[in-house]
Design a protein around this motif. Structure first.
Motif, mmCIF file in Angstrom:
data_model
loop_
_atom_site.group_PDB
_atom_site.id
_atom_site.type_symbol
_atom_site.label_atom_id
_atom_site.label_comp_id
_atom_site.label_asym_id
_atom_site.label_seq_id
_atom_site.Cartn_x
_atom_site.Cartn_y
_atom_site.Cartn_z
ATOM 1 N N UNK A 107 28.761 28.996 53.542
ATOM 2 C CA UNK A 107 29.532 30.122 53.018
ATOM 3 C C UNK A 107 30.637 29.660 52.069
ATOM 4 N N UNK A 108 30.972 28.366 52.126
ATOM 5 C CA UNK A 108 31.945 27.817 51.179
ATOM 6 C C UNK A 108 31.436 27.956 49.750
ATOM 7 N N UNK A 109 30.107 27.827 49.577
ATOM 8 C CA UNK A 109 29.514 27.969 48.246
ATOM 9 C C UNK A 109 29.643 29.392 47.737
ATOM 10 N N UNK A 110 29.530 30.366 48.640
ATOM 11 C CA UNK A 110 29.649 31.764 48.234
ATOM 12 C C UNK A 110 31.082 32.068 47.797
ATOM 13 N N UNK A 111 32.052 31.483 48.514
ATOM 14 C CA UNK A 111 33.441 31.644 48.107
ATOM 15 C C UNK A 111 33.712 31.001 46.764
ATOM 16 N N UNK A 112 33.065 29.852 46.523
ATOM 17 C CA UNK A 112 33.231 29.163 45.239
ATOM 18 C C UNK A 112 32.603 29.960 44.108
ATOM 19 N N UNK A 113 31.426 30.543 44.379
ATOM 20 C CA UNK A 113 30.727 31.308 43.338
ATOM 21 C C UNK A 113 31.559 32.484 42.862
ATOM 22 N N UNK A 114 32.284 33.102 43.789
ATOM 23 C CA UNK A 114 33.088 34.270 43.427
ATOM 24 C C UNK A 114 34.219 33.919 42.470
ATOM 25 N N UNK A 115 34.525 32.629 42.337
ATOM 26 C CA UNK A 115 35.592 32.216 41.413
ATOM 27 C C UNK A 115 35.114 32.181 39.960
ATOM 28 N N UNK A 116 33.810 32.372 39.733
ATOM 29 C CA UNK A 116 33.308 32.407 38.363
ATOM 30 C C UNK A 116 34.019 33.484 37.549
ATOM 31 N N UNK A 117 34.360 34.590 38.208
ATOM 32 C CA UNK A 117 35.037 35.672 37.504
ATOM 33 C C UNK A 117 36.331 35.217 36.870
ATOM 34 N N UNK A 118 37.019 34.279 37.509
ATOM 35 C CA UNK A 118 38.281 33.766 36.984
ATOM 36 C C UNK A 118 38.068 33.082 35.646
ATOM 37 N N UNK A 119 37.090 32.198 35.599
ATOM 38 C CA UNK A 119 36.920 31.361 34.411
ATOM 39 C C UNK A 119 36.199 32.096 33.277
ATOM 40 N N UNK A 120 35.294 33.005 33.638
ATOM 41 C CA UNK A 120 34.650 33.803 32.592
ATOM 42 C C UNK A 120 35.665 34.740 31.944
ATOM 43 N N UNK A 121 36.522 35.330 32.745
ATOM 44 C CA UNK A 121 37.555 36.210 32.198
ATOM 45 C C UNK A 121 38.575 35.423 31.393
ATOM 46 N N UNK A 122 38.874 34.197 31.812
ATOM 47 C CA UNK A 122 39.758 33.336 31.029
ATOM 48 C C UNK A 122 39.201 33.155 29.623
ATOM 49 N N UNK A 123 37.895 32.883 29.531
ATOM 50 C CA UNK A 123 37.260 32.717 28.212
ATOM 51 C C UNK A 123 37.338 34.010 27.414
ATOM 52 N N UNK A 124 37.101 35.161 28.102
ATOM 53 C CA UNK A 124 37.168 36.441 27.415
ATOM 54 C C UNK A 124 38.565 36.749 26.897
#
Length: 387
Positions: A119-136
């Motif tokens: 489940x640690x991987x699922x928590x990590x995956x949810x952080x993608x929103x942070x970095x994609x939005x940073x790029x946006x």
């Protein structure tokens, strides 16, 4: 007499009302409505909304800075400044968010994460929103790298982390970012379910997961110590948040400091929540809030939140296919860190499809992993853009 009455009228708040004042008072009333009538996380929204109300009352001066003068090489206070200005220093100096983390740690059982490390991987995956939005945010041309990093962290759905990072990288945007982060946290039960249903089939939503193994007290004691050392060595700027989170959890699990545990998860976190909420709201003046950049922050914030929710779900589905696992993808949405709101939403959505399916404890794994993940993400961004 008439002149005296005129001067008195100019000293009242009515004289200072502007269109911006009316707009911000309306925003405060909407937030109070959501908190009191709709009961969307009232512990967060009531103090925030009242802070918005207080700071936008003309001439009240609750966020006024002190006026100082130097005479004979001695600093004299001409005007002492407003109450909320002094309380706000807890946000500005990064004091309140780590204390909130300590309280969260004292309230949180990391057992589901320890029992199911995947489940640690699922928590990590949810952080993608942070970095994609940073790029946006960078691509929009409206924000610097530091501002974009502070906006992106909204995707972690963690108000204290958003305040902690923005106070260091973009303090002038602290109000809009904090209100955006806390508002979306409060609206988790509205924002997440449509995304969860969009990215899952009925067959996936009714998956029943096997019962988690029992975690020993020894494991629970070693976990916060090991995580603090490993994360702090990997990402030193994350040590403040992770350290306080794990200290609170150690209070909970070690079994010998019951008074400290009780204080951290009750009195202390309640006091800090009041101070932090009111002062976050008090940063939302009409001059700071009613700008195109604020609208962009609100839009980017909800985008970050949506991407984080979807990323956790999609990774759960991918793990099922690649490794022939039996993970209900709904628990992936809980990786966005809003503890325990996101986990409860996974449970509610799952039980709408199958009333006998109990996902809460399974969802708590990604949920607490998301708290750790958002703190690490903040540390990474602080390392990259903190100068």
């Amino acid at each position: 007499m008439l002149e005296a009455l005129l001067e008195f009228s100019k000293s009242t708040g009515f004289y200072g009302i502007t269109a911006g004042t009316v707009a911000m008072l309306a925003v405060a009333c909407v937030l109070l409505y959501l908190a009191i009538v709709k009961k969307f996380e009232p512990l967060l929204l009531v103090p925030i909304a009242f802070g918005v109300l207080l700071t936008n009352l003309p001439f009240a001066g609750l966020m006024a800075e002190p006026v100082l003068e130097i005479k004979d090489n001695i600093v004299h206070t001409v005007e002492p400044g407003g109450l909320l200005y002094y309380l706000f220093q807890g946000d500005h100096l990064g004091i309140f968010p780590p204390l909130i983390f300590m309280g969260v740690g004292a309230m949180t059982d990391f057992g589901p994460l320890i029992a199911n490390p995947k489940s640690l991987l699922l928590g990590a995956a949810a952080q993608f929103g942070i970095f994609i939005t940073f790029i946006g945010a960078i691509s929009s041309g409206l924000f610097t790298a530091q501002e974009a990093a502070s906006i992106g962290i909204i995707g972690g759905a963690d108000g204290p982390t958003a305040i902690f990072l923005s106070s260091k990288l973009a303090p002038h945007l602290l109000g809009p970012i904090a209100i955006s982060a806390y508002s979306y946290m409060a609206l988790v039960p509205i924002i997440q379910p449509p995304i969860m249903r969009l990215f899952t089939s009925k067959k996936e939503r009714v998956i029943r997961m096997t019962q988690l193994r029992e975690v020993s007290q020894k494991e629970k004691i070693f976990f916060p110590i090991i995580v603090t050392v490993v994360v702090s060595l990997m990402v030193p700027p994350a040590a403040t948040l992770i350290g306080m989170l794990m200290l609170g959890n150690l209070f909970r699990e070690c079994g010998v400091v019951g008074r400290l545990e009780d204080t951290a998860k009750n009195a202390l976190i309640n006091i800090i929540t009041i101070f932090l909420g009111v002062t976050v709201g008090a940063t939302a003046t009409s001059e700071q809030f009613l700008k195109i950049e604020t609208l962009a922050i609100l839009a980017l914030g909800v985008t970050a939140f949506a991407i984080g929710t979807a990323s956790g779900i999609l990774l759960a589905k991918l793990m099922n296919k690649l490794f022939n696992l039996n993970i209900n993808p709904l628990i992936g949405s809980a990786g966005v860190s809003a503890v325990p709101m996101a986990a409860r939403v996974s449970q509610v959505v799952g039980q709408k499809e199958d009333p006998g399916n109990f996902l809460l404890m399974h969802a708590m794994g990604p949920n607490v992993a998301g708290v750790i993940g958002s703190a690490i993400s903040a540390g990474v961004l602080l390392s990259l853009f903190g100068g």
